[in-house]
Design a protein around this motif. Sequence first.
Motif, PDB file in Angstrom:
ATOM      1  N   GLY A 269     -23.402 -48.648  82.172  1.00 20.93           N
ATOM      2  CA  GLY A 269     -23.979 -49.654  83.051  1.00 20.93           C
ATOM      3  C   GLY A 269     -22.938 -50.341  83.902  1.00 20.93           C
ATOM      4  N   PRO A 270     -23.344 -50.790  85.100  1.00 19.97           N
ATOM      5  CA  PRO A 270     -22.396 -51.389  86.046  1.00 19.97           C
ATOM      6  C   PRO A 270     -22.088 -52.843  85.767  1.00 19.97           C
ATOM      7  CG  PRO A 270     -24.578 -51.328  87.004  1.00 19.97           C
ATOM      8  CD  PRO A 270     -24.686 -50.667  85.654  1.00 19.97           C
ATOM      9  N   ILE A 271     -22.733 -53.439  84.770  1.00 24.79           N
ATOM     10  CA  ILE A 271     -22.539 -54.857  84.519  1.00 24.79           C
ATOM     11  C   ILE A 271     -21.885 -55.097  83.167  1.00 24.79           C
ATOM     12  CG2 ILE A 271     -24.324 -55.756  86.045  1.00 24.79           C
ATOM     13  CD1 ILE A 271     -26.231 -55.737  83.654  1.00 24.79           C
ATOM     14  N   PHE A 272     -21.017 -54.175  82.764  1.00 18.28           N
ATOM     15  CA  PHE A 272     -20.354 -54.279  81.459  1.00 18.28           C
ATOM     16  C   PHE A 272     -19.687 -55.642  81.287  1.00 18.28           C
ATOM     17  CE2 PHE A 272     -18.367 -52.754  77.670  1.00 18.28           C
ATOM     18  CZ  PHE A 272     -17.103 -53.337  77.642  1.00 18.28           C
ATOM     19  N   THR A 273     -19.157 -56.182  82.368  1.00 19.73           N
ATOM     20  CA  THR A 273     -18.433 -57.450  82.251  1.00 19.73           C
ATOM     21  C   THR A 273     -19.328 -58.579  81.735  1.00 19.73           C
ATOM     22  OG1 THR A 273     -18.902 -57.906  84.564  1.00 19.73           O
ATOM     23  CG2 THR A 273     -16.781 -56.902  84.066  1.00 19.73           C
ATOM     24  N   MET A 274     -20.624 -58.419  81.880  1.00 22.39           N
ATOM     25  CA  MET A 274     -21.545 -59.470  81.463  1.00 22.39           C
ATOM     26  C   MET A 274     -22.105 -59.249  80.060  1.00 22.39           C
ATOM     27  SD  MET A 274     -23.487 -60.126  85.079  1.00 22.39           S
ATOM     28  CE  MET A 274     -23.964 -61.784  84.659  1.00 22.39           C
TER      29      MET A 274
ATOM     30  N   ARG B  58      -6.119 -59.622  60.737  1.00 19.28           N
ATOM     31  CA  ARG B  58      -5.853 -58.187  60.590  1.00 19.28           C
ATOM     32  C   ARG B  58      -6.511 -57.350  61.692  1.00 19.28           C
ATOM     33  NH1 ARG B  58      -7.843 -55.584  56.499  1.00 19.28           N
ATOM     34  NH2 ARG B  58      -9.581 -57.004  56.086  1.00 19.28           N
ATOM     35  N   LEU B  59      -7.562 -57.883  62.272  1.00 19.75           N
ATOM     36  CA  LEU B  59      -8.271 -57.153  63.332  1.00 19.75           C
ATOM     37  C   LEU B  59      -8.131 -57.885  64.661  1.00 19.75           C
ATOM     38  CD1 LEU B  59      -9.509 -55.758  60.809  1.00 19.75           C
ATOM     39  CD2 LEU B  59     -11.697 -55.793  62.009  1.00 19.75           C
ATOM     40  N   THR B  60      -8.041 -57.109  65.733  1.00 16.70           N
ATOM     41  CA  THR B  60      -7.961 -57.675  67.067  1.00 16.70           C
ATOM     42  C   THR B  60      -8.953 -56.953  67.970  1.00 16.70           C
ATOM     43  OG1 THR B  60      -5.605 -58.166  66.794  1.00 16.70           O
ATOM     44  CG2 THR B  60      -6.471 -58.166  69.035  1.00 16.70           C
ATOM     45  N   ILE B  61      -9.819 -57.740  68.618  1.00 19.28           N
ATOM     46  CA  ILE B  61     -10.776 -57.166  69.557  1.00 19.28           C
ATOM     47  C   ILE B  61     -10.275 -57.411  70.973  1.00 19.28           C
ATOM     48  CG2 ILE B  61     -12.206 -59.267  69.667  1.00 19.28           C
ATOM     49  CD1 ILE B  61     -14.666 -57.406  69.833  1.00 19.28           C
ATOM     50  N   SER B  62     -10.458 -56.427  71.813  1.00 13.49           N
ATOM     51  CA  SER B  62     -10.079 -56.565  73.211  1.00 13.49           C
ATOM     52  C   SER B  62     -11.045 -55.732  74.047  1.00 13.49           C
ATOM     53  CB  SER B  62      -8.641 -56.117  73.445  1.00 13.49           C
ATOM     54  OG  SER B  62      -8.471 -54.753  73.088  1.00 13.49           O
ATOM     55  N   ARG B  63     -11.131 -56.046  75.319  1.00 19.69           N
ATOM     56  CA  ARG B  63     -12.020 -55.282  76.179  1.00 19.69           C
ATOM     57  C   ARG B  63     -11.318 -54.923  77.465  1.00 19.69           C
ATOM     58  NH1 ARG B  63     -17.355 -58.627  76.652  1.00 19.69           N
ATOM     59  NH2 ARG B  63     -17.844 -57.131  78.294  1.00 19.69           N
ATOM     60  N   ASP B  64     -11.632 -53.728  77.942  1.00 22.71           N
ATOM     61  CA  ASP B  64     -11.149 -53.240  79.221  1.00 22.71           C
ATOM     62  C   ASP B  64     -12.379 -53.084  80.106  1.00 22.71           C
ATOM     63  OD1 ASP B  64     -10.278 -51.803  81.420  1.00 22.71           O
ATOM     64  OD2 ASP B  64      -8.908 -50.555  80.259  1.00 22.71           O
ATOM     65  N   ASN B  65     -12.633 -54.084  80.924  1.00 26.63           N
ATOM     66  CA  ASN B  65     -13.857 -54.060  81.723  1.00 26.63           C
ATOM     67  C   ASN B  65     -13.841 -52.953  82.766  1.00 26.63           C
ATOM     68  OD1 ASN B  65     -15.054 -56.216  80.348  1.00 26.63           O
ATOM     69  ND2 ASN B  65     -14.068 -57.732  81.669  1.00 26.63           N
ATOM     70  N   GLY B  66     -12.663 -52.551  83.181  1.00 27.83           N
ATOM     71  CA  GLY B  66     -12.571 -51.460  84.145  1.00 27.83           C
ATOM     72  C   GLY B  66     -12.976 -50.120  83.552  1.00 27.83           C
ATOM     73  N   GLU B  67     -12.857 -50.004  82.226  1.00 30.41           N
ATOM     74  CA  GLU B  67     -13.208 -48.765  81.533  1.00 30.41           C
ATOM     75  C   GLU B  67     -14.507 -48.892  80.749  1.00 30.41           C
ATOM     76  OE1 GLU B  67     -11.668 -45.851  81.756  1.00 30.41           O
ATOM     77  OE2 GLU B  67     -10.191 -46.702  83.160  1.00 30.41           O
ATOM     78  N   ASN B  68     -15.206 -50.033  80.885  1.00 29.27           N
ATOM     79  CA  ASN B  68     -16.450 -50.265  80.126  1.00 29.27           C
ATOM     80  C   ASN B  68     -16.237 -50.070  78.625  1.00 29.27           C
ATOM     81  OD1 ASN B  68     -17.652 -50.522  82.665  1.00 29.27           O
ATOM     82  ND2 ASN B  68     -19.530 -49.524  82.025  1.00 29.27           N
ATOM     83  N   THR B  69     -15.093 -50.524  78.123  1.00 27.21           N
ATOM     84  CA  THR B  69     -14.735 -50.236  76.737  1.00 27.21           C
ATOM     85  C   THR B  69     -14.259 -51.495  76.024  1.00 27.21           C
ATOM     86  OG1 THR B  69     -14.112 -47.970  77.311  1.00 27.21           O
ATOM     87  CG2 THR B  69     -13.216 -48.858  75.263  1.00 27.21           C
TER      88      THR B  69
END
Length: 115
Positions: free
Chosen positions: A26-31, A66-77
């Motif tokens: 989807g094109p709105i992953f950032t949201m 122990r866990l780290t969450i991150s997002r790459d909005n350019g890769e929808n990941t």
Amino acid sequence: QVQVVESGGGLVQPGGSLRLSCTASGPIFTMYDMNWHRQVPGKERELVAFATGGGNIGYGDSVKGRLTISRDNGENTVYLQMNSLKPEDTAVYYCNAVWRGSVFWGQGTQVTVSS
């Protein structure tokens, strides 16, 4: 419809690391609000980490530090970096995307921590 696909699970020794990936269409992953859960047989699904579309991040008490969450909005990941893994982290890890009250789940990826 948003399609969610997890990857990166596997077998790792105690104390080791894994990085899980979750891609949502989807094109709105950032949201999207993106969440990682885990589940073991016979137990309820447990929220382990979240990263909202607004930039908020949080963790479950059992995984903090122990866990780290991150997002790459350019890769929808969205990624879940897991360090210092313990046998009790063994579970199926599920990712979901939440958008306007609708929840879209992936199929899950197995993480096994064992020597």
